[in-house]
Design a protein around this motif. Structure first.
Motif, mmCIF file in Angstrom:
data_model
loop_
_atom_site.group_PDB
_atom_site.id
_atom_site.type_symbol
_atom_site.label_atom_id
_atom_site.label_comp_id
_atom_site.label_asym_id
_atom_site.label_seq_id
_atom_site.Cartn_x
_atom_site.Cartn_y
_atom_site.Cartn_z
ATOM 1 N N ASN A 195 0.839 -1.190 0.000
ATOM 2 C CA ASN A 195 0.000 0.000 0.000
ATOM 3 C C ASN A 195 0.881 1.250 0.000
ATOM 4 O O ASN A 195 2.109 1.156 -0.082
ATOM 5 N N PHE A 197 1.765 3.063 2.286
ATOM 6 C CA PHE A 197 2.649 3.136 3.449
ATOM 7 C C PHE A 197 3.699 2.026 3.423
ATOM 8 O O PHE A 197 4.356 1.759 4.420
ATOM 9 N N LYS A 237 -8.805 10.674 4.923
ATOM 10 C CA LYS A 237 -8.498 9.327 5.407
ATOM 11 C C LYS A 237 -7.010 9.024 5.264
ATOM 12 O O LYS A 237 -6.384 8.446 6.157
ATOM 13 N N MET A 238 -6.440 9.423 4.111
ATOM 14 C CA MET A 238 -5.027 9.152 3.855
ATOM 15 C C MET A 238 -4.146 9.840 4.896
ATOM 16 O O MET A 238 -3.187 9.246 5.414
ATOM 17 N N PHE A 240 -5.089 10.948 7.987
ATOM 18 C CA PHE A 240 -5.340 10.330 9.288
ATOM 19 C C PHE A 240 -4.556 9.028 9.417
ATOM 20 O O PHE A 240 -3.922 8.754 10.442
ATOM 21 N N GLN A 241 -4.587 8.203 8.367
ATOM 22 C CA GLN A 241 -3.857 6.937 8.383
ATOM 23 C C GLN A 241 -2.358 7.176 8.437
ATOM 24 O O GLN A 241 -1.629 6.436 9.108
ATOM 25 N N GLN A 244 -1.445 7.928 11.946
ATOM 26 C CA GLN A 244 -1.527 6.680 12.712
ATOM 27 C C GLN A 244 -0.305 5.796 12.453
ATOM 28 O O GLN A 244 0.290 5.262 13.394
ATOM 29 N N LYS A 245 0.082 5.660 11.175
ATOM 30 C CA LYS A 245 1.236 4.817 10.827
ATOM 31 C C LYS A 245 2.533 5.414 11.359
ATOM 32 O O LYS A 245 3.457 4.685 11.730
ATOM 33 N N GLN A 248 2.669 4.535 14.996
ATOM 34 C CA GLN A 248 2.947 3.105 15.137
ATOM 35 C C GLN A 248 4.375 2.746 14.728
ATOM 36 O O GLN A 248 4.833 1.644 15.008
#
Length: 350
Positions: A195, A197, A237-238, A240-241, A244-245, A248
Motif C-alpha cells: 500500500n 505506506f 483518510k489518507m 489520518f492513516q 496513525q502509521k 505506530q
C-alpha cells in the motif's frame, strides 16, 4: 517567484482556517479582538467592526484572539455575554471545530473547481503485463486500453483497481486494441502487494501496471460535487492513516517534511499548471484540517478534548493541569517542526 507563491498559498489557507473560527465566534456573539495572519511583530493592521485585522512578521500560521480565551492564562475570566469563557462547552466546541471544518470546505471547493477545469488522472492504458499473471494468460498486451469492466465504464486507472478489489469472481474486460473492442474474461488472483505506506497486504490483482500517460476528465457540475466530496474524504483518510502509521512506527520519522518541503511542493506545482497548484493547495488544506483536530493541547483538537472533559465531568480541568498539558502540546509541536526542518535540510544536502 516560488517563495512568493508559497507565502500567498499559506496565508490563504491560514486566513480560511481562522475565518472559520471568526465566523463561528461571531455567530455565538463572542467578541474577537484580533484576527492575525502570521505571528510576532505586527507589520500591518486595520481596525474594522471592533476587530483588529493584521499581518504579522512570521507568516507560518495565524490566530484569532477572542475575548475570554488565552492559553497563557487558563484561569482568565472576562465578564459579559460576548466572552468565549462564558459560552457553553458545546458552543466552544463548535467555535474550535469551525477552523478545521473551513479547511475541509476549502479543499472541497478547490476539488470542485479542479473537476470543472479538468482533473488529470492516469489513463487506463496498460504499461506492463506480469509474467504468468491472469492478464497475460487472458491475452492482455502492453498498450491495451481498458474501456469497461463488466457494466462499469472505465475512464481512469484508479477505477480499474477499485473495481477489481470490490468485485468477486471472474470479470469481463473490454479492451480497445488497434481501434477495435475486444472482450476478455479474467479471473483475478489474491497476491501480495504494497500500500502507500509500504505495508505488505493481500489484494485481488490481475498483474498489470499503468503506462505513463495522463488523461484529463472534465466533470459537469453535478458529478463535480461528487468528485469533490470523494477527493476530500479520500485525502482526509489518507492523512489520518499517515499520522496513525507514523505513531505506530510503520512510517519512519524521516518521512516528516517541514516548511521547506511544503514550499518546494507548492513552487513545483505552480510551475506545472494552475490545476496542479489548486490540487496541492487542496491537499495541504485537508492536512491542516486533520492535524488541527489531533488531540494535542495547544491545537483545536486539544481544546475540544478539554471541553468534552468539562461536559462529561461537569467541571473544567484545573488551571495547573490545563497549563501543563498546553506546554506539553507546544513542546510536541515545536519538536515536530524541528524534525521537519531537520529532514528538509538532510534532503537538500542529499
Amino acid at each position: 517567484m516560488g517563495t512568493i507563491t508559497f507565502l500567498l498559498v499559506l496565508s490563504f489557507l491560514v486566513f480560511f482556517h481562522e475565518l472559520g473560527h471568526f465566523l463561528a465566534a461571531r455567530f455565538f456573539g463572542v467578541k474577537v479582538h484580533v484576527f492575525s495572519i502570521g505571528f510576532g511583530k505586527r507589520i500591518f493592521s486595520k481596525e474594522w467592526k471592533g476587530t483588529t485585522w493584521q499581518f504579522a512578521l512570521i507568516p507560518l500560521g495565524g490566530y484569532v484572539k477572542m475575548k475570554g480565551q488565552d492559553d497563557t492564562k487558563p484561569g482568565l475570566q472576562e465578564e459579559g455575554n460576548d466572552s468565549y469563557n462564558n459560552k457553553t462547552p458545546w458552543q466552544r466546541i463548535v467555535i474550535l471545530f469551525a477552523g478545521p471544518f473551513a479547511n475541509f470546505l476549502l479543499a472541497a471547493i478547490l476539488y470542485f473547481v479542479i473537476a470543472l477545469g479538468g482533473a488529470n488522472s492516469l489513463s487506463p492504458t496498460i504499461g506492463k503485463v506480469q509474467e504468468n499473471s491472469p492478464a497475460m494468460r487472458a491475452g492482455i498486451k502492453e498498450g491495451d486500453i481498458i474501456v469497461r469492466i463488466n457494466n462499469i465504464e472505465i475512464k481512469t486507472w484508479d477505477q480499474i483497481g477499485k473495481t477489481i478489489i470490490s468485485s468477486q469472481g471472474a470479470l469481463k474486460f473490454f479492451i480497445e486494441r488497434d481501434g477495435q473492442i475486444i472482450a476478455k474474461t479474467i479471473n483475478p488472483h489474491i497476491s501480495d502487494a504494497q500500500n502507500i505506506f509500504r505495508e505488505t497486504i493481500k489484494k485481488r490483482m490481475i498483474g498489470i501496471s499503468p503506462a505513463p500517460k495522463l488523461v484529463t476528465i472534465y466533470h459537469d457540475p453535478i458529478s463535480a460535487i461528487s468528485y469533490a466530496y470523494d477527493k476530500t474524504i479520500e485525502s482526509s483518510k489518507m492523512i489520518f492513516q499517515g499520522v496513525q502509521k507514523l505513531i505506530q512506527g510503520i512510517v519512519p520519522t524521516s518521512e516528516v517534511g517541514g516548511v521547506i518541503t511544503i514550499g518546494k511542493v507548492i513552487s513545483d506545482a505552480s510551475e506545472s499548471s494552475i490545476i496542479a497548484l489548486l490540487a496541492i493547495t487542496a491537499l495541504i488544506s485537508v492536512n491542516l484540517g486533520v492535524l488541527n483536530l489531533l488531540p494535542i493541547p495547544a491545537l483545536d483538537g486539544g481544546h475540544i478534548m478539554f471541553n468534552l472533559y468539562e461536559i462529561i465531568a461537569k467541571r473544567k480541568p484545573s488551571d495547573q493541569v490545563f497549563m501543563y498539558l498546553t506546554i506539553a502540546g507546544w513542546v510536541i509541536l515545536a519538536s515536530l517542526m524541528l524534525l521537519g526542518i531537520y529532514n528538509d535540510i538532510n534532503r537538500l544536502l542529499g
